[in-house]
Design an enzyme around this catalytic site. Structure first.
Site, PDB file in Angstrom:
ATOM      1  N   LEU A 247       0.850  -1.172   0.110  1.00  0.00           N
ATOM      2  CA  LEU A 247       0.105   0.026   0.122  1.00  0.00           C
ATOM      3  C   LEU A 247       0.971   1.347   0.001  1.00  0.00           C
ATOM      4  CD1 LEU A 247      -2.701  -1.046   2.746  1.00  0.00           C
ATOM      5  CD2 LEU A 247      -2.704  -1.344  -0.004  1.00  0.00           C
ATOM      6  N   ASP A 248       0.982   1.799  -0.994  1.00  0.00           N
ATOM      7  CA  ASP A 248       1.830   3.074  -1.247  1.00  0.00           C
ATOM      8  C   ASP A 248       1.212   4.142  -0.572  1.00  0.00           C
ATOM      9  OD1 ASP A 248       3.980   4.478  -2.762  1.00  0.00           O
ATOM     10  OD2 ASP A 248       2.541   5.491  -3.662  1.00  0.00           O
ATOM     11  N   ALA A 249       2.232   5.012  -0.033  1.00  0.00           N
ATOM     12  CA  ALA A 249       1.991   6.284   0.612  1.00  0.00           C
ATOM     13  C   ALA A 249       0.815   6.316   1.311  1.00  0.00           C
ATOM     14  CB  ALA A 249       1.753   7.241  -0.618  1.00  0.00           C
TER      15      ALA A 249
END
Length: 585
Positions: A240-242
């Site tokens: 889960l990016d950023a």
């Protein structure tokens, strides 16, 4: 057989939704969510019938992080080229490939996604992803805080078409946003022309990366659909990016908000039902205590979190030839719940984040690291603080060049770099290895000059034939690093002491040595790394190894044996030497 959601799971899902939204919204939305989960589960019985296993990650698991076009060959789809290279050279060494965003994109080297469900045709297609899956486990990126300004969703927002009119966060530029945590030195709001007139939308990272509005349940359902689609396409781990910036609330920092945690917990509960072996990895480049909050309580949130403190602290240890700060920090790490894991890494497609060492290194020590890395050709990216000032956010550099001293002989440069990597491989957790580290790549200054982007210094695309030539060149730096790395990875696979959940004890032996014991009884390994250019002599008590006089310990790296005499073991660590000591059976 039809699938039903157990009553206990229904209650958990509703409870999380009631926290995120009001009860009326939850009552209207939940039936749709349940119908969606059931439909997916019935279409993909193979996914839900796999049992969860708290110990499914073992010492044989390691991840290589790479772009789909990191290795290229003219006339061939890059994903096919990548697959052939990995299959021929790394199948016996690693288990998992983390494919950085391989979707159509408009900027930020893939992190401004145009379409979540398509493979960038310049890389290949879904059949190429399937081919990779035949030989390796896969990790996908879910870039769900924002989407490209060129996406269909945002185009429809600008037209104010139906539900899409609410997909993005509108904001008043006259309001006070000084409390908002800013990861980039770029404007928080971006002006756009829409069918309803001029609007300002929230853009945490860049004007081309438009933040999604998770206060809208239609957006939440779209993203759940994307995540389950990734699981169906073979993603065993989803990054889960950023994710820390997901929920926005005026008057707050807009980072780590309780609703963000609840959304991740909701994802986890849905995966338990529909794809129970899919793991969630959260990417939160922040100080350690904030970072580990994403494990939630017990195992109800992320399965894995990035160990963001490790890269800058290991780098500091080698630049200062002093492991004491690293030793002190590692000894303070809390014991994790079963099925929670650190994702240990030193380099990635991004730079070396500096926020995670706040409170561990002081400002002068951080500035010293920045100064020394800049002297080695590295660059620095800055963030904007609430008072308008700027401070170093990350160092942009090849980890190879950050660690090694190029005035040394090549063999010693290899030892320097591999010593840093051995520390990461020995620690409790799952190792994540950036492909350029595995290949011994140096700073790519040309990429920075051509793009104006600091992060391109560590994102060079490699020609396959040239790469293979360098890997076959006897004595070359690249070949020595690649061969040494694969040997360490194989040794790691062969020893249960390196299982992610195997016990860990940090030893404070000498300020120039990082030392950790892993495992128990006959499986125990004592890993020693000299972070300095000096030879270090150690005298270790027999009790440390739970051994008696006359017992033999083998360094499994060099296959040398050492005998315990007079209740102690005497040994030397030459400059940047690693020793993995194990009782001789």
């Amino acid at each position: 057989m039809s699938f039903e959601i157990p009553k206990s799971s229904r209650e958990k899902l509703k409870k999380k939704l009631n926290f995120i939204y009001d009860k009326k919204t939850t009552a209207e939305f939940y039936p749709r969510l349940e119908e969606f989960i059931i439909d997916f589960a019935e279409k993909h019985p193979d996914l839900r019938e796999q049992e969860q296993d708290a110990a499914r990650l073992t010492e044989k698991d390691s991840v290589v992080i790479c772009y789909g076009d990191h290795i290229q060959s003219e006339g061939e789809a890059p994903l096919q080229t990548l697959n052939e290279f990995f299959k021929n050279y790394l199948k016996e060494s690693i288990s998992t490939i983390h494919l950085l965003p391989f979707f159509p994109y408009s900027s930020d080297d893939g992190f401004a996604v145009i379409d979540y469900k398509k493979v960038n045709p310049e890389l290949g297609d879904w059949s190429d992803i399937e081919a990779l899956k035949q030989n390796f486990s896969l990790m996908f990126d879910a870039v769900i805080n924002h989407i490209s300004a060129e996406s269909e969703w945002f185009k429809k927002f600008k037209e104010q078409e139906g539900k899409y009119a609410n997909y993005f966060i509108e904001a008043d530029p006259e309001k006070d946003y000084s409390e908002v945590t800013r990861p980039r030195a770029k404007p928080l709001l971006t002006e756009v022309e829409t069918a309803a007139g001029e609007k300002y939308v929230w853009t945490t990272f860049s004007p081309d990366q438009i933040d999604l509005n998770f206060k809208e349940t239609e957006v939440l359902l779209e993203i759940i659909d994307v995540l389950l689609f990734y699981a169906a396409q073979g993603a065993e781990i989803i990054r889960l990016d950023a994710i820390a910036y997901l929920w926005k609330e005026m008057g707050t920092s807009c980072i780590h908000l309780p609703e963000t945690h609840k959304v991740i917990q909701l994802f986890k509960e849905i995966f338990k039902l529909a794809a129970p072996t899919t793991l969630i990895l959260t990417e939160t480049n922040v100080p350690h205590e904030e970072n580990i909050s994403y494990f939630g309580r017990g195992v109800d949130e992320a399965d894995m979190v990035y160990n963001f403190t490790l890269p800058p602290l290991v780098l500091y240890s080698f630049l200062e030839e002093d492991a004491s700060k690293l030793t002190e920090w590692a000894a303070s790490l809390e014991e994790l719940e079963a099925a929670n894991y650190y994702f240990n890494f030193l380099a990635s497609h991004d730079g070396v984040g500096l926020r995670p060492v706040e409170g561990i290194l002081n400002e002068n020590q951080i500035e010293d690291v920045v100064k020394k890395v800049k002297a080695k050709g590295g660059l620095v990216s800055y963030k904007t603080n609430s008072d308008g000032s700027k401070s170093p956010y990350e160092i942009n550099v090849s980890y190879v060049d950050a660690v090694r001293d190029q005035e040394n002989e090549i063999e010693l440069q290899v030892k320097q770099f591999m010593a840093s990597q051995a520390i990461m491989l020995a620690l409790q957790g799952v190792p994540g290895i950036y492909l350029h580290s595995l290949l011994g790549s140096e700073n790519y200054q040309q990429g920075v000059e051509e793009s104006g982007e600091n992060r391109r210094i560590n994102r060079e695309k490699l020609d396959r034939d040239r790469l293979l030539s360098e890997l076959n060149e006897q004595g070359s730096f690249r070949k020595q690093v690649f061969d040494s790395y694969r040997e360490l990875l194989k040794l790691r696979q062969e020893n249960k002491a390196f299982a992610p959940d195997s016990p860990q004890k940090i030893l404070d032996l000498n300020q120039k040595v990082f030392a950790v014991q892993r495992g128990e009884a006959e499986q125990r390994i004592t890993a020693l790394t000299n972070v300095s250019a000096e030879t270090v002599e150690l005298e270790l008590k027999a009790d440390l190894f739970k051994a008696e006089n006359g017992s033999l310990l083998r360094d499994i790296i060099t296959e040398e044996d050492y005998k315990i005499e007079n209740d102690s073991l005497k040994l030397k660590l030459t400059p940047y030497q690693n020793r993995w000591l194990k009782a001789r059976g």
